[in-house]
Design a protein around this motif. Sequence first.
Motif, PDB file in Angstrom:
ATOM      1  N   VAL A  97       0.841  -1.191   0.000  1.00 45.17           N
ATOM      2  CA  VAL A  97       0.000   0.000   0.000  1.00 45.17           C
ATOM      3  C   VAL A  97       0.882   1.249   0.000  1.00 45.17           C
ATOM      4  O   VAL A  97       2.010   1.215   0.486  1.00 45.17           O
ATOM      5  CB  VAL A  97      -0.963  -0.043   1.210  1.00 45.17           C
ATOM      6  CG1 VAL A  97      -0.224   0.043   2.523  1.00 45.17           C
ATOM      7  CG2 VAL A  97      -2.055   0.994   1.116  1.00 45.17           C
ATOM      8  N   PHE A 157       0.782   5.594   0.757  1.00 45.73           N
ATOM      9  CA  PHE A 157       0.034   6.691   1.377  1.00 45.73           C
ATOM     10  C   PHE A 157       0.661   8.006   0.947  1.00 45.73           C
ATOM     11  O   PHE A 157       1.888   8.128   0.888  1.00 45.73           O
ATOM     12  CB  PHE A 157       0.107   6.599   2.904  1.00 45.73           C
ATOM     13  CG  PHE A 157      -0.474   5.322   3.467  1.00 45.73           C
ATOM     14  CD1 PHE A 157      -1.828   5.214   3.751  1.00 45.73           C
ATOM     15  CD2 PHE A 157       0.346   4.229   3.730  1.00 45.73           C
ATOM     16  CE1 PHE A 157      -2.354   4.043   4.287  1.00 45.73           C
ATOM     17  CE2 PHE A 157      -0.176   3.053   4.264  1.00 45.73           C
ATOM     18  CZ  PHE A 157      -1.535   2.964   4.541  1.00 45.73           C
ATOM     19  N   GLY A 173      -0.204  10.648   4.574  1.00 44.53           N
ATOM     20  CA  GLY A 173      -0.910   9.844   5.575  1.00 44.53           C
ATOM     21  C   GLY A 173      -2.251   9.312   5.130  1.00 44.53           C
ATOM     22  O   GLY A 173      -2.969   8.694   5.912  1.00 44.53           O
ATOM     23  N   LEU A 174      -2.621   9.523   3.874  1.00 41.46           N
ATOM     24  CA  LEU A 174      -3.917   9.062   3.363  1.00 41.46           C
ATOM     25  C   LEU A 174      -3.674   8.041   2.263  1.00 41.46           C
ATOM     26  O   LEU A 174      -2.831   8.262   1.380  1.00 41.46           O
ATOM     27  CB  LEU A 174      -4.686  10.259   2.808  1.00 41.46           C
ATOM     28  CG  LEU A 174      -6.126  10.015   2.368  1.00 41.46           C
ATOM     29  CD1 LEU A 174      -7.028   9.746   3.571  1.00 41.46           C
ATOM     30  CD2 LEU A 174      -6.661  11.221   1.601  1.00 41.46           C
ATOM     31  N   SER A 175      -4.408   6.922   2.312  1.00 42.72           N
ATOM     32  CA  SER A 175      -4.129   5.862   1.347  1.00 42.72           C
ATOM     33  C   SER A 175      -4.333   6.368  -0.079  1.00 42.72           C
ATOM     34  O   SER A 175      -5.259   7.123  -0.368  1.00 42.72           O
ATOM     35  CB  SER A 175      -4.968   4.613   1.627  1.00 42.72           C
ATOM     36  OG  SER A 175      -6.324   4.864   1.413  1.00 42.72           O
ATOM     37  N   ALA A 176      -3.453   5.941  -0.968  1.00 40.00           N
ATOM     38  CA  ALA A 176      -3.432   6.422  -2.354  1.00 40.00           C
ATOM     39  C   ALA A 176      -3.184   5.231  -3.264  1.00 40.00           C
ATOM     40  O   ALA A 176      -3.104   4.087  -2.806  1.00 40.00           O
ATOM     41  CB  ALA A 176      -2.335   7.470  -2.510  1.00 40.00           C
ATOM     42  N   SER A 199       4.601   7.583   1.392  1.00 42.34           N
ATOM     43  CA  SER A 199       5.037   6.427   2.189  1.00 42.34           C
ATOM     44  C   SER A 199       4.738   5.158   1.402  1.00 42.34           C
ATOM     45  O   SER A 199       3.611   4.983   0.921  1.00 42.34           O
ATOM     46  CB  SER A 199       4.289   6.386   3.521  1.00 42.34           C
ATOM     47  OG  SER A 199       4.471   7.603   4.213  1.00 42.34           O
ATOM     48  N   PHE A 223       4.885   0.921   1.257  1.00 41.89           N
ATOM     49  CA  PHE A 223       4.982  -0.312   2.051  1.00 41.89           C
ATOM     50  C   PHE A 223       5.001  -1.554   1.154  1.00 41.89           C
ATOM     51  O   PHE A 223       4.282  -1.606   0.154  1.00 41.89           O
ATOM     52  CB  PHE A 223       3.771  -0.438   2.976  1.00 41.89           C
ATOM     53  CG  PHE A 223       3.820   0.468   4.162  1.00 41.89           C
ATOM     54  CD1 PHE A 223       4.289   0.020   5.384  1.00 41.89           C
ATOM     55  CD2 PHE A 223       3.402   1.786   4.048  1.00 41.89           C
ATOM     56  CE1 PHE A 223       4.336   0.861   6.479  1.00 41.89           C
ATOM     57  CE2 PHE A 223       3.447   2.639   5.145  1.00 41.89           C
ATOM     58  CZ  PHE A 223       3.917   2.172   6.366  1.00 41.89           C
TER      59      PHE A 223
END
Lengths: 276, 75
Positions: B46, B48, B51-54, B67, B69
Amino acid sequence: MSREDIKQITWQDIKSLAAAEGINPQEMEKNLLKEGGVPLRYIRNIEAISQEEQRILVDAAVGVCGCGGLGLYVINHLARMGVGHITVWDPDVFSESNLNRQLWSSFANLGQSKVEVCRKFIAEINPAVKITAQQFYWEENVKDIFLKQQVIVDALDNIPSRLRLADVCAREKIPLVHGAVGGWYGQLTVIMPGDNSLRSLYGEASREGIEKEMGTLPFTAAAVGSMQAAEVIKLLTGRDSALIDEICMIDMLDLNIERFKKCNNDVTNAQYKCDK
Amino acid sequence: MMLIKVKLFATFRKNRFKEKDMELAEGASVEWVIDFLKIPRKELGVVFINGLSASPESVLKDGDTLSIFPMVGGG
């Protein structure tokens, strides 16, 4: 009232009282909690959770899919907390490669069914818990008992099965507590009906994660499994959880825990079963 | 040009970095960064932004924090 002032009753006395009244010990414990008493083995839960919350747990039903590194810790914590009805699914038997991380695995029980070993240990930890051991894949039985669960725990070990579980829980409006681990790393979230964030974590493809290369370390599984259990307790008792809107990423190597906001989350108006 | 803070997590840090400011061309996407850092798509979990999922297709803006992962699926 301090803990010392609460009427505390031992398991032996609960069994005797239940037998005298012709009811089962679990019913006896619910009555005791309603009247302001507490079974002695739950006394250290009290204040952190209320007596009313303890009574709710005694009455609660939780399903755990997968009895591996994560699931066995989840089940252990739920049973010790006093969750009254726990159903566990896993077709596997303990093997030697489980010994590094899986609670209750030992040389003595290699080759034995994980769910049956689970049942045995739970009976020793908390005999009031009604455990239903299903020695098959959860997919083989998504009617009846599955649908009676207030919360389902995703403690599976592969992504395709996790995605299928999220789809079924969404369809049946059952909250799902997701946890996954690989090496030093883990992730955790709470998936309410209407939340399709597992798809954003895994996409549509059936892939394998870093665990294929990194394996799974015992403390990572224990940490994430414990956090999943805490999320289950919050859901059952109606407490707030940040993980309804967020995904928690855990790094045991750099000792870093970060939370990120989900998007495409439309749970605000969703009806779900444990909110009853 | 725009300045993006890129944070890598877990196994993606190996032979790369934990956190780095990167200067990118306007309109660069998340997948451009992923390819530039030679992160195999099959390992990508995933992402982000701030701080918001993208998604990998998301377009970055000046000052964003990205970010990234790897996928984690074991139990």
